[in-house]
Design a protein around this motif. Structure first.
Motif, PDB file in Angstrom:
ATOM      1  N   SER A  15       0.857  -1.188   0.000  1.00 25.70           N
ATOM      2  CA  SER A  15       0.000   0.000   0.000  1.00 25.70           C
ATOM      3  C   SER A  15       0.888   1.231   0.000  1.00 25.70           C
ATOM      4  CB  SER A  15      -0.921   0.004   1.222  1.00 25.70           C
ATOM      5  OG  SER A  15      -0.171  -0.097   2.424  1.00 25.70           O
ATOM      6  N   VAL A  16       0.629   2.131  -0.949  1.00 27.57           N
ATOM      7  CA  VAL A  16       1.417   3.354  -1.093  1.00 27.57           C
ATOM      8  C   VAL A  16       0.485   4.552  -0.975  1.00 27.57           C
ATOM      9  CG1 VAL A  16       2.857   4.745  -2.638  1.00 27.57           C
ATOM     10  CG2 VAL A  16       3.141   2.251  -2.566  1.00 27.57           C
ATOM     11  N   VAL A  17       0.802   5.459  -0.071  1.00 22.79           N
ATOM     12  CA  VAL A  17       0.029   6.688   0.096  1.00 22.79           C
ATOM     13  C   VAL A  17       0.801   7.842  -0.506  1.00 22.79           C
ATOM     14  CG1 VAL A  17      -0.599   8.448   1.801  1.00 22.79           C
ATOM     15  CG2 VAL A  17      -1.408   6.114   2.078  1.00 22.79           C
ATOM     16  N   TYR A  18       0.125   8.617  -1.360  1.00 22.18           N
ATOM     17  CA  TYR A  18       0.712   9.872  -1.829  1.00 22.18           C
ATOM     18  C   TYR A  18      -0.100  11.016  -1.240  1.00 22.18           C
ATOM     19  CZ  TYR A  18       2.000  13.916  -4.532  1.00 22.18           C
ATOM     20  OH  TYR A  18       2.413  15.176  -4.874  1.00 22.18           O
ATOM     21  N   ALA A  19       0.566  11.908  -0.506  1.00 25.34           N
ATOM     22  CA  ALA A  19      -0.096  13.047   0.127  1.00 25.34           C
ATOM     23  C   ALA A  19       0.351  14.337  -0.544  1.00 25.34           C
ATOM     24  CB  ALA A  19       0.234  13.095   1.618  1.00 25.34           C
ATOM     25  N   SER A  20      -0.607  15.189  -0.840  1.00 27.97           N
ATOM     26  CA  SER A  20      -0.287  16.488  -1.415  1.00 27.97           C
ATOM     27  C   SER A  20       0.400  17.359  -0.365  1.00 27.97           C
ATOM     28  CB  SER A  20      -1.565  17.183  -1.878  1.00 27.97           C
ATOM     29  OG  SER A  20      -2.406  17.446  -0.770  1.00 27.97           O
ATOM     30  N   GLU A  21       1.034  18.431  -0.827  1.00 32.33           N
ATOM     31  CA  GLU A  21       1.611  19.383   0.127  1.00 32.33           C
ATOM     32  C   GLU A  21       0.495  20.126   0.861  1.00 32.33           C
ATOM     33  OE1 GLU A  21       4.654  23.205   0.354  1.00 32.33           O
ATOM     34  OE2 GLU A  21       4.259  22.237  -1.560  1.00 32.33           O
ATOM     35  N   ALA A  22      -0.553  20.448   0.118  1.00 33.96           N
ATOM     36  CA  ALA A  22      -1.730  21.099   0.705  1.00 33.96           C
ATOM     37  C   ALA A  22      -2.888  20.927  -0.257  1.00 33.96           C
ATOM     38  CB  ALA A  22      -1.469  22.582   0.954  1.00 33.96           C
ATOM     39  N   GLY A  23      -4.002  20.431   0.247  1.00 31.18           N
ATOM     40  CA  GLY A  23      -5.171  20.263  -0.596  1.00 31.18           C
ATOM     41  C   GLY A  23      -5.251  18.878  -1.225  1.00 31.18           C
ATOM     42  N   THR A  24      -5.988  18.811  -2.313  1.00 30.27           N
ATOM     43  CA  THR A  24      -6.250  17.545  -2.983  1.00 30.27           C
ATOM     44  C   THR A  24      -5.187  17.239  -4.022  1.00 30.27           C
ATOM     45  OG1 THR A  24      -8.635  17.795  -2.644  1.00 30.27           O
ATOM     46  CG2 THR A  24      -7.935  16.303  -4.396  1.00 30.27           C
ATOM     47  N   PRO A  25      -4.614  16.038  -4.007  1.00 30.55           N
ATOM     48  CA  PRO A  25      -3.594  15.674  -4.996  1.00 30.55           C
ATOM     49  C   PRO A  25      -4.084  15.859  -6.427  1.00 30.55           C
ATOM     50  CG  PRO A  25      -3.668  14.035  -3.265  1.00 30.55           C
ATOM     51  CD  PRO A  25      -4.857  14.942  -3.052  1.00 30.55           C
ATOM     52  N   LEU A  26      -3.143  16.200  -7.316  1.00 26.38           N
ATOM     53  CA  LEU A  26      -3.348  16.386  -8.744  1.00 26.38           C
ATOM     54  C   LEU A  26      -3.995  17.717  -9.100  1.00 26.38           C
ATOM     55  CD1 LEU A  26      -2.965  13.234  -8.431  1.00 26.38           C
ATOM     56  CD2 LEU A  26      -4.228  13.036 -10.576  1.00 26.38           C
ATOM     57  N   ILE A  27      -4.508  18.472  -8.120  1.00 25.26           N
ATOM     58  CA  ILE A  27      -5.084  19.787  -8.397  1.00 25.26           C
ATOM     59  C   ILE A  27      -3.969  20.815  -8.214  1.00 25.26           C
ATOM     60  CG2 ILE A  27      -6.903  21.435  -7.860  1.00 25.26           C
ATOM     61  CD1 ILE A  27      -7.883  18.725  -8.877  1.00 25.26           C
ATOM     62  N   SER A  28      -3.301  21.151  -9.335  1.00 19.72           N
ATOM     63  CA  SER A  28      -2.086  21.977  -9.300  1.00 19.72           C
ATOM     64  C   SER A  28      -1.078  21.369  -8.332  1.00 19.72           C
ATOM     65  CB  SER A  28      -2.404  23.429  -8.911  1.00 19.72           C
ATOM     66  OG  SER A  28      -3.029  24.093  -9.979  1.00 19.72           O
ATOM     67  N   ASP A  29      -0.937  20.066  -8.391  1.00 17.82           N
ATOM     68  CA  ASP A  29      -0.087  19.312  -7.472  1.00 17.82           C
ATOM     69  C   ASP A  29       0.376  18.065  -8.213  1.00 17.82           C
ATOM     70  OD1 ASP A  29       0.445  19.020  -4.315  1.00 17.82           O
ATOM     71  OD2 ASP A  29       0.023  17.034  -5.137  1.00 17.82           O
ATOM     72  N   PRO A  30       1.601  17.598  -7.993  1.00 14.42           N
ATOM     73  CA  PRO A  30       2.086  16.410  -8.685  1.00 14.42           C
ATOM     74  C   PRO A  30       1.252  15.171  -8.363  1.00 14.42           C
ATOM     75  CG  PRO A  30       3.885  17.571  -7.614  1.00 14.42           C
ATOM     76  CD  PRO A  30       2.615  18.179  -7.114  1.00 14.42           C
ATOM     77  N   GLY A  31       1.441  14.137  -9.122  1.00 16.20           N
ATOM     78  CA  GLY A  31       0.751  12.887  -8.860  1.00 16.20           C
ATOM     79  C   GLY A  31       0.093  12.280 -10.080  1.00 16.20           C
ATOM     80  N   PHE A  32      -0.121  13.085 -11.126  1.00 17.05           N
ATOM     81  CA  PHE A  32      -0.804  12.586 -12.314  1.00 17.05           C
ATOM     82  C   PHE A  32      -0.029  11.440 -12.962  1.00 17.05           C
ATOM     83  CE2 PHE A  32      -1.565  12.788 -16.962  1.00 17.05           C
ATOM     84  CZ  PHE A  32      -2.907  12.449 -16.961  1.00 17.05           C
TER      85      PHE A  32
END
Length: 297
Positions: A100-117
């Protein structure tokens, strides 16, 4: 990140018990300001996942410390646009091993102007489960407090910093029949508001949200002209969300178009003014360009 709003009782640490987390990639939304805006499910995932990844590992460590979530001997992998080539294979190996791998945004929801795509696409391509623990989002928070129509909205991200690209970007949004939501740098918000007056018109309703959920939260409402005047020359700090109301259909009679064109020509080139007015009124660019030339500018 703040521990809480200044008028709230002091936060008590939530000691998340490690639970069995199903294999797969879990995207976790994190607070945009107040640390207590994290969900219990997000804390469970942070406590129990085999591997943690984050754009900013320091921010995630701090958030986990606030809520009493121990990292222990688990890997905490930085993942951002500058190291994706190195981090992505490492995370994909863990996922392929059934972890299980968790990716956490720096702030807010991942992929919304945030890496992860890229990580999401790679996992999906391999048939790996991709799940989300929803939570804080500056986009939705700003829309909620704006007072603008919320039945249809478009998140357009950050306007380009280059002037030519920015003009193209804004001209493409003029006739969108939805509330527009943009992120902007505090250093450029004044200039962006003036650009918006040129393209959307001085009377279009808009809202500037600054530092949402944080100590110095500020929501400023008014027409684009009023907001442009309010932020002109102002030293602005913090995270900015700009919302612009949808436009109303305007009868494109000759007098209306010519008046709008004259206003645009006061600050724009003939080509840019023609493009902006053509897009605003749904007219052929060639015809408006010829009209601009005929007006002797």
């Amino acid at each position: 990140m703040t521990a809480d709003r200044p008028d709230s009782p002091s936060a008590t640490a939530h000691i998340a018990a490690a639970r069995e987390i199903p294999p797969g990639l879990h995207f976790v939304a994190t607070p945009i300001g107040a640390a207590r805006d994290i969900t219990l499910r997000a804390l469970d995932l942070l406590a129990g996942a085999d591997v943690l990844a984050a754009e900013d590992t320091r921010s995630l460590r701090h958030l986990m410390e606030i809520h009493g979530v121990a990292l222990k001997d688990r890997a905490l992998v930085p993942y951002h646009e500058h190291n994706e080539a190195q981090a992505l294979p490492r995370l994909m190996r863990a996922l392929s091993e059934g972890k299980s791998v968790v990716y956490a945004s720096e702030a807010g929801t991942p992929l919304i102007s945030d890496p992860g795509f890229g990580l999401a696409r790679a996992a999906i391509a391999e048939g790996i489960a991709v799940l989300a623990a929803p939570g804080a989002s500056a986009v939705l928070c700003a829309l909620t407090v704006s007072g603008l129509p919320s039945d249809r909205f478009l998140f357009a991200g950050f306007p380009p910093s280059a002037k030519a690209a920015r003009r193209t970007f804004l001209s493409e949004l003029v006739r969108v029949g939805a509330t527009l939501i943009l992120y902007e740098s505090p250093k450029r918000i004044g200039e962006t508001l003036m650009n918006c007056v040129e393209y959307f018109g001085a009377e279009r309703e808009a809202v500037v949200c600054r530092e949402l959920t944080k100590r110095f939260e500020e929501v400023t409402r008014g027409t684009l002209a009023e907001l442009a005047a309010a932020f002109d020359g102002r030293d602005v700090k913090g995270e900015i969300v700009l919302l612009i109301d949808r436009g109303v259909e305007v009868q494109a009679d000759a007098e209306t178009v010519e008046a709008a064109l004259d206003r645009a020509l006061e600050s724009m080139s003939v080509k840019d003014a023609a493009a902006a007015i053509a897009d605003a009124y749904g007219l052929p660019r060639r015809e408006v360009y010829q009209l601009a030339l005929a007006r002797g500018r």
